[in-house]
Scaffold this active site. Sequence first.
Site, mmCIF file in Angstrom:
data_model
loop_
_atom_site.group_PDB
_atom_site.id
_atom_site.type_symbol
_atom_site.label_atom_id
_atom_site.label_comp_id
_atom_site.label_asym_id
_atom_site.label_seq_id
_atom_site.Cartn_x
_atom_site.Cartn_y
_atom_site.Cartn_z
ATOM 1 N N ASP A 15 -23.414 42.050 -37.689
ATOM 2 C CA ASP A 15 -23.513 40.564 -37.537
ATOM 3 C C ASP A 15 -25.078 40.538 -38.333
ATOM 4 O O ASP A 15 -25.659 41.419 -39.090
ATOM 5 C CB ASP A 15 -23.788 40.222 -36.101
ATOM 6 C CG ASP A 15 -25.264 41.019 -35.353
ATOM 7 O OD1 ASP A 15 -25.624 42.110 -35.924
ATOM 8 O OD2 ASP A 15 -25.454 40.487 -34.456
ATOM 9 N N ASP A 57 -28.148 40.215 -38.052
ATOM 10 C CA ASP A 57 -29.419 40.974 -37.762
ATOM 11 C C ASP A 57 -29.320 42.551 -37.582
ATOM 12 O O ASP A 57 -30.019 43.193 -37.388
ATOM 13 C CB ASP A 57 -30.143 40.437 -36.661
ATOM 14 C CG ASP A 57 -29.925 40.594 -35.414
ATOM 15 O OD1 ASP A 57 -28.623 40.697 -35.047
ATOM 16 O OD2 ASP A 57 -30.740 40.696 -34.191
ATOM 17 N N SER A 113 -29.504 36.259 -34.760
ATOM 18 C CA SER A 113 -28.544 37.147 -34.751
ATOM 19 C C SER A 113 -27.172 36.566 -35.318
ATOM 20 O O SER A 113 -27.040 36.567 -36.653
ATOM 21 C CB SER A 113 -28.344 37.305 -33.476
ATOM 22 O OG SER A 113 -27.508 38.444 -32.832
ATOM 23 N N ASP A 143 -27.443 44.398 -35.306
ATOM 24 C CA ASP A 143 -27.543 45.161 -33.943
ATOM 25 C C ASP A 143 -26.251 45.038 -33.268
ATOM 26 O O ASP A 143 -26.230 45.677 -32.258
ATOM 27 C CB ASP A 143 -28.805 44.453 -32.952
ATOM 28 C CG ASP A 143 -28.495 43.000 -32.699
ATOM 29 O OD1 ASP A 143 -27.420 42.391 -33.199
ATOM 30 O OD2 ASP A 143 -29.229 42.469 -31.678
#
Length: 457
Positions: free
Chosen positions: A242, A244, A103, A246
């Site tokens: 960010d 990833d 993440s 999400d």
Amino acid sequence: MPGKFFGTDGIRGRVGDEPIAPETMLKLGWAAGRVFGAANGTPGKVIIGKDTRVSGYLLESALEAGLSAAGIDISLLGPMPTPGIAYLTRTARARAGIVISASHNQYEDNGIKFFSTEGAKLADGVEQQIEAMMEQPMRTVESSALGKAERFPDAAGRYIEFCKSTIPHRLSLKGLDIVVDCAHGAAYHVAPDVFAELGATVTAIGDAPNGFNINSECGSTYPQFVRSKVLELGADVGIALDGDGDRVILVDAAGRYVDGDQILYILARWRKQTGQPGDGIVGTLMSNFGLERACGDHGISFERARVGDRHVMECLVQHGWLLGGESSGHIICLDKSTTGDGIIAALEVLHVMIAQNRSLAELTDGMDVYPQTMINVRLDGDGSSRRAINVDHSETVQDALRTVRSELAGHGRVVLRPSGTEPVVRVMVEGNDADQIARLGQYLADAVESAACTAPA
């Protein structure tokens, strides 16, 4: 409860250290394959996607080998935002989806998350079954039953079309100048196209991943990068994702940040004004009191969940609501997607801007953000003598906490908690006086650091 491998948000750690080591990932792939195959009676297929960390190659190969050894076919997405993996898992009717990502962390870390066939986080019971299977000796199926791997066809194109479908089909973003910061992460080849194909003039930054620069002075954890570009170009909106994809933080035309709390306020107010389903929203313990107060002013129910998208989701399901999220920019719109999605959240806000013919700054009117300081005290792994501690059992920390609460005298909030994704203790103090809040936040953070430095090895 976190298990031996699974934490509050999957499995995460420094690459090369357990459990983010190739031999453990091999066993994890095999164990997950055994559990998913046994649960459905036939082996089936598992989808694997990743972000742009260099370690993704290593972990992807190890998981692929383990799944194949369990007799599971594999479909490889390559770099793909986490919510895109959830979507494709569901629409492809896969047994499960695997996300290789840490993440918002730096490239040295990586992690594993699973999605069910419905595109939702795995139930605790399934995670426990996988952990139990990892304790068993690994046995490979007969050669005739080994799983095969293939590339998923047009994964990016399918996800782009899905994102576009979440807003009215006649809505155009023409006339909007947008800067999109992809954090050198998984959305680099997706997000700019989504907004451009809907008519916006798009300037993409943070869109040149090299395996090592993910989240490095860019993205939602460093919105200064997109802010500077918005001001330089005179753009209408900045969108910072960010690593990833999400999470999202927005920037208005004047360079002011619009975080997850303000995004929730904009969307909740719009939904109430237009009579859309959903009676309330879910925030977290870290959500600014200004959001809670603004919701009350507009007759919108508000509940706080524990930090983490899993807890937000549980609270949404419990109340039958559709909108929730965190101040970090992780926004869940359950009528649009099964998980938090930075691109979809940004599209929702742009939709409101176009529909109401108002700027992003105007949409945040009515929510006063209370002064809030957040300090992350890092523990272990940074070359210091600091060690992990239990803040609830530390006299040093508890004494400081009592002092801070006494000085706030009921006119503020304090949240002190260990992160579920990084070796840090998060210190948050909120109140009316910005100078006081900054001072008290640092005082409490110093107490945590002092306790960590003197903790027994």
